[in-house]
Design an enzyme around this catalytic site. Structure first.
Site, PDB file in Angstrom:
ATOM      1  N   GLU A 155       0.995  -1.005  -0.086  1.00 52.25           N
ATOM      2  CA  GLU A 155       0.031   0.093   0.035  1.00 52.25           C
ATOM      3  C   GLU A 155       0.922   1.253  -0.110  1.00 52.25           C
ATOM      4  O   GLU A 155       1.720   1.379   0.632  1.00 52.25           O
ATOM      5  CB  GLU A 155      -0.840  -0.118   1.220  1.00 52.25           C
ATOM      6  CG  GLU A 155      -1.744   1.261   1.539  1.00 52.25           C
ATOM      7  CD  GLU A 155      -2.497   1.257   2.587  1.00 52.25           C
ATOM      8  OE1 GLU A 155      -2.965   0.221   3.119  1.00 52.25           O
ATOM      9  OE2 GLU A 155      -2.718   2.228   3.246  1.00 52.25           O
ATOM     10  N   GLU A 160      -2.253  11.120   3.968  1.00 50.22           N
ATOM     11  CA  GLU A 160      -3.388  10.828   4.657  1.00 50.22           C
ATOM     12  C   GLU A 160      -3.358  12.011   5.928  1.00 50.22           C
ATOM     13  O   GLU A 160      -2.434  12.747   6.147  1.00 50.22           O
ATOM     14  CB  GLU A 160      -3.223   9.610   5.534  1.00 50.22           C
ATOM     15  CG  GLU A 160      -3.245   8.550   4.807  1.00 50.22           C
ATOM     16  CD  GLU A 160      -3.120   6.951   5.638  1.00 50.22           C
ATOM     17  OE1 GLU A 160      -4.186   6.584   5.808  1.00 50.22           O
ATOM     18  OE2 GLU A 160      -2.014   6.795   5.789  1.00 50.22           O
TER      19      GLU A 160
END
Length: 363
Positions: A155, A160
């Protein structure tokens, strides 16, 4: 032959103004291969345009926590029962919204979008304004096209942001050897100003040897390939999709609870762009899907397409600004370049599954 009318020419001129779209931060040697500028007009009844109307995105839907005990149900752009628009395009941006509304047993509704295209290596960039408040968790990230198992398949988190920690953005990678479940994650943070009130550019360069993340062109995260060929440490040699989502709560986003007074929360995205090294583009073996010719006398860029199908065409300058972005099924067309500065431009055309890029010089 199709000609762009005056209103479109004026629209192109506006896009060429640096104050409207800031220059990309792509490293030298990269060319634009895909973009969504979210410049769609309102619908005929005055409502925001929706994605994935152009086929560039698809929605992931459902609840159940998504492996992180999240509290939202992801919908396909709008809520089925209430007709809330949670992924609408107006005023040149995509607005992903999260609302507090019970939906299929979950407390909130929101959106998770996935690109239809996937890429191996490149420079990936988003310009966005982030949602704030305790409980929101927005992301711009990547998972493999042939995803089967997390964290083995890898990933890449380009950006974020959790609302309880204002103005701190995160970039991370996850693999079998390096992930937060076992406390070995590889991540970095960057404190910026006004993340929730101003647009910032979030970018990531992914090559065969390393992954590097940026904010507004400033490098703040590097992860290097150890060269062992071990998937447990470097699964990043296969095609990955891009993702946009706005989660509510969860193990990380909800670590300090959820402020129920902040809704609707909005994640506003100005554009998403993908660049790859020009050498890769110039060395494509497939036959070109279009031909272009710049007529210096008339200042017209003339384009003819080989096949009869839907062609998605965009033109960019060497700073990454998109000057034209539209689709056509016509066999020929002309673009008025009289308002463009002299210089080198890139024409990219996506025809079916084939993408070709050519340069032309406005002289």
């Amino acid at each position: 032959m199709q000609k762009i009318n005056l209103s479109i020419v004026l629209f192109i001129i506006l896009l060429a103004t640096p104050n409207i779209k800031i220059g990309a931060q792509a490293p030298a040697g990269y060319g634009l291969v895909w973009a969504d500028e979210f410049n769609d007009p309102l619908t005929t009844d005055g409502k925001p345009a929706l994605r994935p109307d152009k086929g560039d995105w698809w929605y992931e839907t459902g609840g159940g926590g998504w492996g992180n005990n999240e509290l939202q149900y992801y919908v396909a752009g709008t809520t089925t029962f209430y007709n809330d628009t949670l992924a609408g395009i107006n005023d040149g941006t995509l607005k992903i919204k999260a609302i507090k509304r019970k939906y299929y047993g979950m407390e909130y509704a929101s959106v998770r979008m996935n690109t239809s295209n996937s890429w191996t290596y490149g420079y990936f960039e988003m310009r966005a304004k982030l949602p704030g408040g305790k409980g929101v968790w927005s992301a711009f990230w990547m998972l493999p096209k042939n995803f089967q198992s997390w964290p083995l398949d890898g990933e890449i988190d380009i950006m974020e942001y959790v609302g309880y920690d204002p103005n701190v953005v995160h970039a991370s990678i996850h693999t079998q050897a390096y992930n937060h479940k076992i406390g070995t994650q590889k991540t970095s943070t960057k404190t910026i100003q006004n993340a929730e009130n101003e647009f910032h550019v979030y970018g990531l360069e992914w090559t065969e040897t390393r992954i590097r993340a940026y904010v507004d062109g400033e490098l703040y995260f590097t992860f290097s390939n150890d060269g062992t060929g071990n998937k447990n440490t470097w699964p990043f040699n296969v095609p990955f999709y891009l993702k946009l989502n706005l989660a509510i709560g969860g193990d990380w986003g909800g670590a300090q609870g959820v402020d129920t007074q902040i809704f609707p929360a909005t994640y506003e995205i100005d554009y998403v762009r993908v660049y790859q090294k020009n050498t890769a583009l110039n060395n494509q073996k497939e036959e070109k899907s279009f031909e272009s010719n710049f007529n210096r006398v008339s200042n017209l860029l003339q384009i003819s397409f080989k096949d009869k199908c839907l062609h998605h065409l965009f033109v960019t300058d060497m700073q990454g600004r998109v000057l034209a972005d539209f689709s056509t099924t016509n066999s020929m067309m002309e673009i008025d370049c009289s308002a463009w500065a002299k210089g080198i431009y890139l024409i990219s055309v996506e025809s079916g599954k084939q993408l070709n890029t050519q340069k032309f010089i406005n002289y």
